[in-house]
Design a protein around this motif. Structure first.
Motif, PDB file in Angstrom:
ATOM      1  N   LEU A  25       0.818  -1.205   0.000  1.00 18.20           N
ATOM      2  CA  LEU A  25       0.000   0.000   0.000  1.00 18.20           C
ATOM      3  C   LEU A  25       0.856   1.263   0.000  1.00 18.20           C
ATOM      4  N   ASN A  26       1.977   1.225   0.725  1.00 21.79           N
ATOM      5  CA  ASN A  26       2.907   2.355   0.672  1.00 21.79           C
ATOM      6  C   ASN A  26       3.508   2.509  -0.719  1.00 21.79           C
ATOM      7  N   TYR A  27       3.744   1.386  -1.384  1.00 24.92           N
ATOM      8  CA  TYR A  27       4.252   1.447  -2.755  1.00 24.92           C
ATOM      9  C   TYR A  27       3.252   2.136  -3.673  1.00 24.92           C
ATOM     10  N   ARG A  28       1.988   1.749  -3.595  1.00 26.66           N
ATOM     11  CA  ARG A  28       0.975   2.359  -4.451  1.00 26.66           C
ATOM     12  C   ARG A  28       0.849   3.867  -4.166  1.00 26.66           C
ATOM     13  N   GLU A  29       0.927   4.210  -2.897  1.00 26.45           N
ATOM     14  CA  GLU A  29       0.896   5.627  -2.517  1.00 26.45           C
ATOM     15  C   GLU A  29       2.100   6.379  -3.101  1.00 26.45           C
ATOM     16  N   SER A  30       3.276   5.751  -3.045  1.00 23.51           N
ATOM     17  CA  SER A  30       4.489   6.409  -3.544  1.00 23.51           C
ATOM     18  C   SER A  30       4.477   6.557  -5.059  1.00 23.51           C
ATOM     19  N   GLU A  31       3.787   5.641  -5.745  1.00 19.70           N
ATOM     20  CA  GLU A  31       3.663   5.766  -7.195  1.00 19.70           C
ATOM     21  C   GLU A  31       2.802   6.982  -7.567  1.00 19.70           C
ATOM     22  N   VAL A  32       1.770   7.240  -6.775  1.00 25.08           N
ATOM     23  CA  VAL A  32       0.974   8.452  -6.978  1.00 25.08           C
ATOM     24  C   VAL A  32       1.861   9.685  -6.805  1.00 25.08           C
ATOM     25  N   LEU A  33       2.701   9.648  -5.771  1.00 22.96           N
ATOM     26  CA  LEU A  33       3.593  10.774  -5.504  1.00 22.96           C
ATOM     27  C   LEU A  33       4.601  10.949  -6.636  1.00 22.96           C
ATOM     28  N   ARG A  34       5.135   9.829  -7.135  1.00 29.62           N
ATOM     29  CA  ARG A  34       6.112   9.906  -8.227  1.00 29.62           C
ATOM     30  C   ARG A  34       5.527  10.592  -9.454  1.00 29.62           C
ATOM     31  N   VAL A  35       4.375  10.147  -9.908  1.00 31.73           N
ATOM     32  CA  VAL A  35       3.772  10.716 -11.112  1.00 31.73           C
ATOM     33  C   VAL A  35       3.398  12.176 -10.881  1.00 31.73           C
ATOM     34  N   THR A  36       2.912  12.479  -9.685  1.00 36.97           N
ATOM     35  CA  THR A  36       2.559  13.864  -9.355  1.00 36.97           C
ATOM     36  C   THR A  36       3.780  14.767  -9.442  1.00 36.97           C
ATOM     37  N   MET A  37       4.896  14.335  -8.840  1.00 37.25           N
ATOM     38  CA  MET A  37       6.116  15.141  -8.881  1.00 37.25           C
ATOM     39  C   MET A  37       6.606  15.326 -10.309  1.00 37.25           C
ATOM     40  N   GLU A  38       6.579  14.256 -11.092  1.00 38.90           N
ATOM     41  CA  GLU A  38       7.016  14.351 -12.482  1.00 38.90           C
ATOM     42  C   GLU A  38       6.197  15.383 -13.252  1.00 38.90           C
ATOM     43  N   GLN A  39       4.879  15.366 -13.067  1.00 33.75           N
ATOM     44  CA  GLN A  39       4.020  16.293 -13.799  1.00 33.75           C
ATOM     45  C   GLN A  39       4.212  17.731 -13.319  1.00 33.75           C
ATOM     46  N   LEU A  40       4.365  17.919 -12.011  1.00 34.22           N
ATOM     47  CA  LEU A  40       4.603  19.263 -11.494  1.00 34.22           C
ATOM     48  C   LEU A  40       5.905  19.835 -12.037  1.00 34.22           C
ATOM     49  N   LEU A  41       6.949  19.029 -12.024  1.00 32.46           N
ATOM     50  CA  LEU A  41       8.258  19.488 -12.513  1.00 32.46           C
ATOM     51  C   LEU A  41       8.212  19.777 -14.016  1.00 32.46           C
ATOM     52  N   GLU A  42       7.429  18.997 -14.762  1.00 31.16           N
ATOM     53  CA  GLU A  42       7.261  19.268 -16.201  1.00 31.16           C
ATOM     54  C   GLU A  42       6.586  20.619 -16.437  1.00 31.16           C
ATOM     55  N   HIS A  43       5.754  21.044 -15.477  1.00 27.28           N
ATOM     56  CA  HIS A  43       5.083  22.347 -15.560  1.00 27.28           C
ATOM     57  C   HIS A  43       5.932  23.462 -14.953  1.00 27.28           C
ATOM     58  N   GLY A  44       7.168  23.133 -14.579  1.00 31.46           N
ATOM     59  CA  GLY A  44       8.066  24.149 -14.033  1.00 31.46           C
ATOM     60  C   GLY A  44       7.788  24.503 -12.589  1.00 31.46           C
ATOM     61  N   ILE A  45       7.138  23.601 -11.851  1.00 32.42           N
ATOM     62  CA  ILE A  45       6.796  23.851 -10.451  1.00 32.42           C
ATOM     63  C   ILE A  45       7.710  23.029  -9.550  1.00 32.42           C
ATOM     64  N   GLY A  46       8.487  23.712  -8.717  1.00 31.15           N
ATOM     65  CA  GLY A  46       9.343  23.016  -7.768  1.00 31.15           C
ATOM     66  C   GLY A  46       8.501  22.323  -6.709  1.00 31.15           C
ATOM     67  N   VAL A  47       8.971  21.172  -6.229  1.00 32.84           N
ATOM     68  CA  VAL A  47       8.173  20.390  -5.291  1.00 32.84           C
ATOM     69  C   VAL A  47       9.066  19.615  -4.333  1.00 32.84           C
ATOM     70  N   LEU A  48       8.596  19.445  -3.106  1.00 29.48           N
ATOM     71  CA  LEU A  48       9.259  18.605  -2.118  1.00 29.48           C
ATOM     72  C   LEU A  48       8.268  17.554  -1.636  1.00 29.48           C
ATOM     73  N   PRO A  49       8.655  16.287  -1.583  1.00 29.94           N
ATOM     74  CA  PRO A  49       7.736  15.234  -1.130  1.00 29.94           C
ATOM     75  C   PRO A  49       7.844  15.000   0.371  1.00 29.94           C
ATOM     76  N   ILE A  50       6.694  14.801   1.024  1.00 28.98           N
ATOM     77  CA  ILE A  50       6.667  14.424   2.441  1.00 28.98           C
ATOM     78  C   ILE A  50       5.764  13.181   2.560  1.00 28.98           C
ATOM     79  N   HIS A  51       6.229  12.051   2.074  1.00 25.72           N
ATOM     80  CA  HIS A  51       5.514  10.768   2.133  1.00 25.72           C
ATOM     81  C   HIS A  51       4.175  10.794   1.398  1.00 25.72           C
ATOM     82  N   ASP A  52       3.120  11.316   2.049  1.00 30.86           N
ATOM     83  CA  ASP A  52       1.812  11.325   1.413  1.00 30.86           C
ATOM     84  C   ASP A  52       1.334  12.754   1.127  1.00 30.86           C
TER      85      ASP A  52
END
Length: 268
Positions: free
Chosen positions: A208-235
């Protein structure tokens, strides 16, 4: 980083062995390359105000940690996560901008609910605060007590059948002594029916943590593609406040795309 999973006390007592399908080097290289690409994209932005143990620190590269298999845990870690929840937004700046934190309410129960919806072929669903939902059914409980029960169930791979979990007895002895377990269990099953899907060494904390982290991965990738800096904090994610609306929309849409349910979100 890869390490072996730690067995729960229940798993040790039952003498269970972990058996995982071994990933190929090609599969691990793909995961590793993904982390490297995220690091490079994040390096295009400036992160300041990071305070570790009372001292100003530089941003350390993102790490992704796995337990025994690619689909085991997989959460992202950085030095920023050790900062105080209460004060980190006061200090952190991304590209010199004041930041906000976008959080998924009841994140892991929501991930599990998405899998529950998929398994039972339910229609489009909105997630909610599952911890509070149990309290609404049995008001003698507290949200923290419900969270303790759920976390214990994740570790054991199931909701205990006949008695209060040890964690509940240890952390909330007054509740454990006052409310019969059958009443608590009934409220848990009504408030978060998805808990019945838990399964040792398969549908538990690691997956379940893996599935959650995959959501975070794709989210970060898309934000960075839009030029938005981001920091992850688990969920949750920290982004410049001026990008709040766009970041929230992206995070919400990715959660739906990955799990088929719309998450409940809050912004600090």
């Amino acid at each position: 980083r890869y390490s072996e999973r730690t067995k729960s006390k229940a798993e040790k007592a039952e003498g269970l062995r972990f058996i995982y399908e071994k990933a190929t080097q090609e599969e691990w290289n793909k995961v590793s390359d993904g982390v490297v690409q995220l690091r490079r994209a994040m390096a295009e932005h400036d992160y300041s105000g990071i305070v570790i143990k009372g001292r100003i620190a530089k941003f350390q590269p993102l790490q992704r940690l796995f337990k025994s298999s690619i689909e085991g845990y997989g959460r992202y870690h950085s030095s920023v996560q050790s900062m105080s929840k209460a004060t980190r937004l006061d200090a952190l700046r991304i590209d010199g901008e004041v930041c906000c934190e976008i959080d998924i309410v009841s994140s892991i129960p929501s991930v599990l609910f998405g899998l529950h919806v998929s398994k039972n072929r339910l229609n489009d669903r909105e997630c909610f605060d599952y911890y509070q939902a149990v309290v609404d059914i049995l008001p003698q409980l507290t949200r923290e007590a419900v969270k303790t029960i759920f976390t214990s169930s994740l570790g054991n791979g199931a909701l205990t059948q006949k008695q209060h979990p040890k964690a509940l007895k240890d952390n909330h002895p007054d509740i454990a002594s006052a409310i019969p377990w059958k009443d608590i269990k009934s409220a848990m099953m009504k408030g978060m029916p998805q808990i019945g899907m838990l399964q040792k060494r398969h549908m538990d904390w690691a997956y379940l943590n893996y599935r959650e982290s995959e959501v975070l991965r794709v989210t970060m990738e898309q934000l960075l593609e839009h030029g938005i800096g981001v920091l992850p904090i688990h969920d949750s994610i920290i982004v410049p406040l001026k990008h709040r609306e766009q970041a929230e929309q992206i995070y919400r849409q990715v959660f739906y795309d990955q799990l088929g349910v719309w998450p409940m979100m809050k912004v600090k």
